[in-house]
Write an enzyme that holds these catalytic residues in place. Structure first.
Site, PDB file in Angstrom:
ATOM      1  N   ASP A 169       0.791  -1.255   0.165  1.00 56.75           N
ATOM      2  CA  ASP A 169      -0.030  -0.005   0.090  1.00 56.75           C
ATOM      3  C   ASP A 169       0.972   1.243   0.032  1.00 56.75           C
ATOM      4  OD1 ASP A 169      -2.567   1.163  -0.038  1.00 56.75           O
ATOM      5  OD2 ASP A 169      -2.861   1.157   2.101  1.00 56.75           O
TER       6      ASP A 169
ATOM      7  N   HIS B  23      -4.374  13.650   1.234  1.00 57.61           N
ATOM      8  CA  HIS B  23      -4.637  12.956   2.415  1.00 57.61           C
ATOM      9  C   HIS B  23      -3.117  12.874   3.448  1.00 57.61           C
ATOM     10  CE1 HIS B  23      -5.574   9.340   4.710  1.00 57.61           C
ATOM     11  NE2 HIS B  23      -4.430   8.840   4.302  1.00 57.61           N
TER      12      HIS B  23
ATOM     13  N   ARG C 154       0.937  14.416  13.286  1.00 59.57           N
ATOM     14  CA  ARG C 154       2.450  15.325  13.526  1.00 59.57           C
ATOM     15  C   ARG C 154       2.129  16.961  13.019  1.00 59.57           C
ATOM     16  NH1 ARG C 154       3.303  10.809  10.993  1.00 59.57           N
ATOM     17  NH2 ARG C 154       3.223  12.334   8.790  1.00 59.57           N
TER      18      ARG C 154
ATOM     19  N   GLU D 179      -9.228   4.116  -1.971  1.00 57.93           N
ATOM     20  CA  GLU D 179      -8.152   3.942  -2.560  1.00 57.93           C
ATOM     21  C   GLU D 179      -8.256   3.267  -4.189  1.00 57.93           C
ATOM     22  OE1 GLU D 179      -4.818   2.054  -0.719  1.00 57.93           O
ATOM     23  OE2 GLU D 179      -5.418   2.890   1.146  1.00 57.93           O
TER      24      GLU D 179
ATOM     25  N   ASP E 298      -9.400   0.259   2.388  1.00 60.42           N
ATOM     26  CA  ASP E 298      -8.326  -0.144   3.233  1.00 60.42           C
ATOM     27  C   ASP E 298      -8.799   0.405   4.590  1.00 60.42           C
ATOM     28  OD1 ASP E 298      -5.874  -0.831   4.330  1.00 60.42           O
ATOM     29  OD2 ASP E 298      -4.768   0.763   4.250  1.00 60.42           O
TER      30      ASP E 298
ATOM     31  N   GLN F 114      -4.032   2.397  15.372  1.00 62.78           N
ATOM     32  CA  GLN F 114      -3.140   3.228  14.389  1.00 62.78           C
ATOM     33  C   GLN F 114      -2.253   4.029  15.274  1.00 62.78           C
ATOM     34  OE1 GLN F 114      -4.397   4.786  10.863  1.00 62.78           O
ATOM     35  NE2 GLN F 114      -2.542   5.287  10.063  1.00 62.78           N
TER      36      GLN F 114
ATOM     37  N   TYR G 168       1.794   2.736  15.756  1.00 60.80           N
ATOM     38  CA  TYR G 168       2.242   2.750  14.312  1.00 60.80           C
ATOM     39  C   TYR G 168       3.671   3.146  14.326  1.00 60.80           C
ATOM     40  CZ  TYR G 168       2.747   7.731  13.782  1.00 60.80           C
ATOM     41  OH  TYR G 168       3.119   9.118  13.804  1.00 60.80           O
TER      42      TYR G 168
ATOM     43  N   LYS H 262      -4.634  -2.074  10.297  1.00 57.79           N
ATOM     44  CA  LYS H 262      -5.141  -1.979   8.910  1.00 57.79           C
ATOM     45  C   LYS H 262      -5.373  -3.522   8.374  1.00 57.79           C
ATOM     46  CE  LYS H 262      -3.781   2.247   7.383  1.00 57.79           C
ATOM     47  NZ  LYS H 262      -4.589   3.142   6.439  1.00 57.79           N
TER      48      LYS H 262
ATOM     49  N   THR I 103      -4.767   6.431   0.394  1.00 63.67           N
ATOM     50  CA  THR I 103      -6.106   7.064   0.283  1.00 63.67           C
ATOM     51  C   THR I 103      -5.858   8.247  -0.668  1.00 63.67           C
ATOM     52  OG1 THR I 103      -6.456   6.660   2.536  1.00 63.67           O
ATOM     53  CG2 THR I 103      -7.615   8.489   1.426  1.00 63.67           C
TER      54      THR I 103
END
Lengths: 430, 430
Positions: free
Chosen positions: A130, A137, A146, A204, A236, A243, A247, A256, A363
């Site tokens: 992916d 996105h 962030r 997607e 997805d 997440q 992550y 995911k 995305t």
């Protein structure tokens, strides 16, 4: 330059003797996508969608109407691996069978009503990767995870991607079980374990790999288009709370890999040929792609004139017989990297792609909220709920919610084609 | 409690009539690992390693010596999927065939000299997931990438993992092509493209999944051991310069997916039963595992008494007939999470594991430098080269370097067993 090839199969004047193919939004005779289907209780076999029907391609080979042995296999991997010239010849033959009334007596008995058939995953998916090429996105999500640093310095040099889970990919229609997992609210001392409270979809574009490459041998950018067997829609599904907690540092995993939904029809590069457009110019100040990702033809024809849409229907909306609500609409050309660029980048270190591998674009969002490709973006991370015609609101998905993705390719002077549905309903956690 | 099952097949007094099996460091009759092998030019078939020989298990089925249809398939996926009780019965039968001299006349013609055979990947690997459970490695690497923040807050709650690439996994012996890719030195304005300058190995334990789980249905921790079909060694080759540049925000991708090497023999949980030990206690102050990852039996028996080693041989060393140099040695019990915990965590969101899936532990390092599982750690990120007996030095791997991983399981009163080699030589970038 196979990906700009047009011929009589694209002629807007061509019609099929299958009546439902006329003005069919998804499957007019100009499309002819491949799939793996079962009529009633029978074994899966290769087929092609035409209007509201499916033509049994395996039966066509058996009847001597088509000469293509890969159509006899129980998966489309071998079909996907065919050289482009053979794929084009097969398309021309199928188009002739379905348009020339002289073939109707032999072919019509091999048609099935699509509504009576089950669609399967078209291929045995060896690996699923992916990407993250929807730059709006990336900006929107990056800002939430962030705030000071939404787009990292590598983004405009590296088509960022990661490996996903192949085993949990399912065709449109299979229900999605709400996953359980760990999440850690900011005020919690230890993580909580339970059903996700932030279930989201992701809009997607899926890319099917055709001919592969040997381990250790990259794919030059000028040859990348010949390694693509087709396109689909890909949802997805994502658990945003899992997440955020899991992550770092190795990327998304359980957030995911619990389920991904694809539209089961493989829309070929041949079908998409009239809908190739120039890759949008990079904004002033952005670096040019590095040489191994640069190709003039790819810049001229590497994007797709494809409109992507997301619809939501809740249980209450269905109970009140309200139509699904469109959550977003936007063009696939909001991809910062082309399909050829992601294929070439993926193989640039010698990684071997295989027929039937699936790549996701990541995305795809438009710059404005009416084109955002996930609820995480639309609801601004859960802070701005959307209102539904049933009087309900949503920040994230509830049990019973049904999400449907759609895609339509259009270009002046051509018959539009669609991808069919990519749809699934959320069922409660077990 | 299958994973603590011992029977006559573990008896240290048991010997094989295959002479080379006596005192064989890897494959005495107490081991009996499965593999997929080809004698000379013949087709791949199931076999079991015994001393310096391989017994053709498919031929044993053909000769009526063994009753186990999955051994007739060209991959071991179906064998791996067998219920534990059937696996135990098969092991006992093979052990009897190879120990009881009465069987020798019928069985001996079905043996092949291992040196004359080719070993293949044992299974069709559907998905490959890699974890990060070597806590000393996570600390060492974390310190290099994030000096202020080596171990992230999720580490002691989440068995951190990510999806890797299945297609590029290769058996021991296949050469590794040095990958090309993007790297960005701190003083460079734009990334450079070329062969990696920081090629590294990673010493990992591989875990083969046996029986799978349905999508949406987690695997309780108490049942996780029954979903493991075996173990191998895994070298997760890594390009550290690519990794540093590409890994945010979605994790490693091209830095890892160009090649992974495994030892081709599947060492079963049955063979490892005598080498189960208690999971080391967590340091004071660490949180207890969350309930879904907690199991008293797993804490009591979930770790492996397995010593892991890495050897390096350069072209100059081989030219001078110098032995490979041992770079590190350490115990596999430096895993912060057990195998059962990573299996259960992986499936905790409903993700479906499949027979023949491969899980990697992540790099296993000991607390001190003589047990570090990668050059990135041994050379302190390339700042402290190691000296080789040839007079050469290394921070990272050069073309012609050969890396060999080894594993030996030992326990008082038992015959030690080994995993066989996990070896590959670096060849120049194409």
């Amino acid at each position: 330059m196979s990906y700009w090839h047009t011929d009589e199969t694209h002629d807007p004047a061509r019609t099929s003797w299958v009546a439902s193919a006329q003005d069919h939004g998804d499957f007019p005779i100009q499309n002819l996508p491949y799939g793996l289907f079962s009529p009633a209780d029978e074994a899966p076999r290769a087929g092609v969608a035409i209007g509201d029907a499916i033509l049994d391609l395996a039966a066509c080979v058996g009847a001597g109407l088509i000469d293509c042995a890969p159509l006899l296999e129980g998966q489309l991997n071998a079909l996907m691996a065919l050289p482009v010239a053979e794929r084009i010849a097969l398309r021309r033959r199928i188009s002739a069978l379905l348009s020339d009334p002289a073939h109707r007596p032999a072919v019509e008995p091999l048609l099935h009503r699509a509504a009576d058939c089950t669609l399967h995953l078209p291929a045995r998916i060896g690996d699923y990767s992916d990407f993250y090429v929807g730059i709006h996105h990336a900006n929107n999500i990056g800002r939430q995870f962030r705030p000071d640093n939404p787009l990292l310095p590598n983004y405009k040099y590296v088509p960022i991607g990661y490996h996903g889970r192949a085993s949990s990919i399912r065709p449109s229609g299979d229900p999605l079980v709400r996953p359980r997992g760990q999440r850690k609210p900011p005020d919690a001392e230890v993580p909580l374990v339970g059903p996700t409270a932030r279930l989201d979809y992701e809009l997607e574009l899926g890319v099917w790999i055709g001919a592969g490459n040997d381990l250790g041998s990259p794919i030059p950018i000028g040859e990348a288009a010949d390694h693509v067997a087709g396109f689909c829609l890909l949802n997805d599904w994502s658990a945003r709370d899992f997440q955020a907690w899991e992550y770092q540092p190795l990327g998304p995993f359980l957030a995911k890999n619990f389920h991904s939904t694809i539209s089961p029809w493989v829309v070929t590069p041949e079908a998409m040929a009239p809908f190739r457009i120039a890759q949008p110019a990079r904004p002033d100040g952005d670096p040019a792609p590095l040489p191994y990702l640069s190709d003039a033809d790819d810049q001229a024809y590497g994007a797709l004139a494809l409109t992507l849409e997301v619809y939501l229907s809740t249980q209450a909306m269905r109970d009140a017989e309200l139509s699904p609500m469109r959550l977003s609409q936007g063009p696939a050309s909001n991809m910062y990297w082309t399909v050829s660029q992601i294929v070439t980048h993926h193989a640039s270190n010698g990684c071997n792609l295989m027929p039937g591998d699936l790549l996701g674009s990541g995305t795809i969002s438009a710059p404005t909220r009416d084109g955002y490709g996930s609820l995480m973006e639309i609801s601004s991370g859960g802070r701005e709920p959307i209102s539904l015609p049933s009087g309900e609101t949503r920040c994230f998905l509830e049990d019973g919610d049904e999400v449907t993705l759609r895609a339509t390719a259009s270009a002046p002077g051509n018959v539009s084609i669609g991808f069919g549905e990519c749809r699934a309903t959320v069922v409660p956690a077990r």
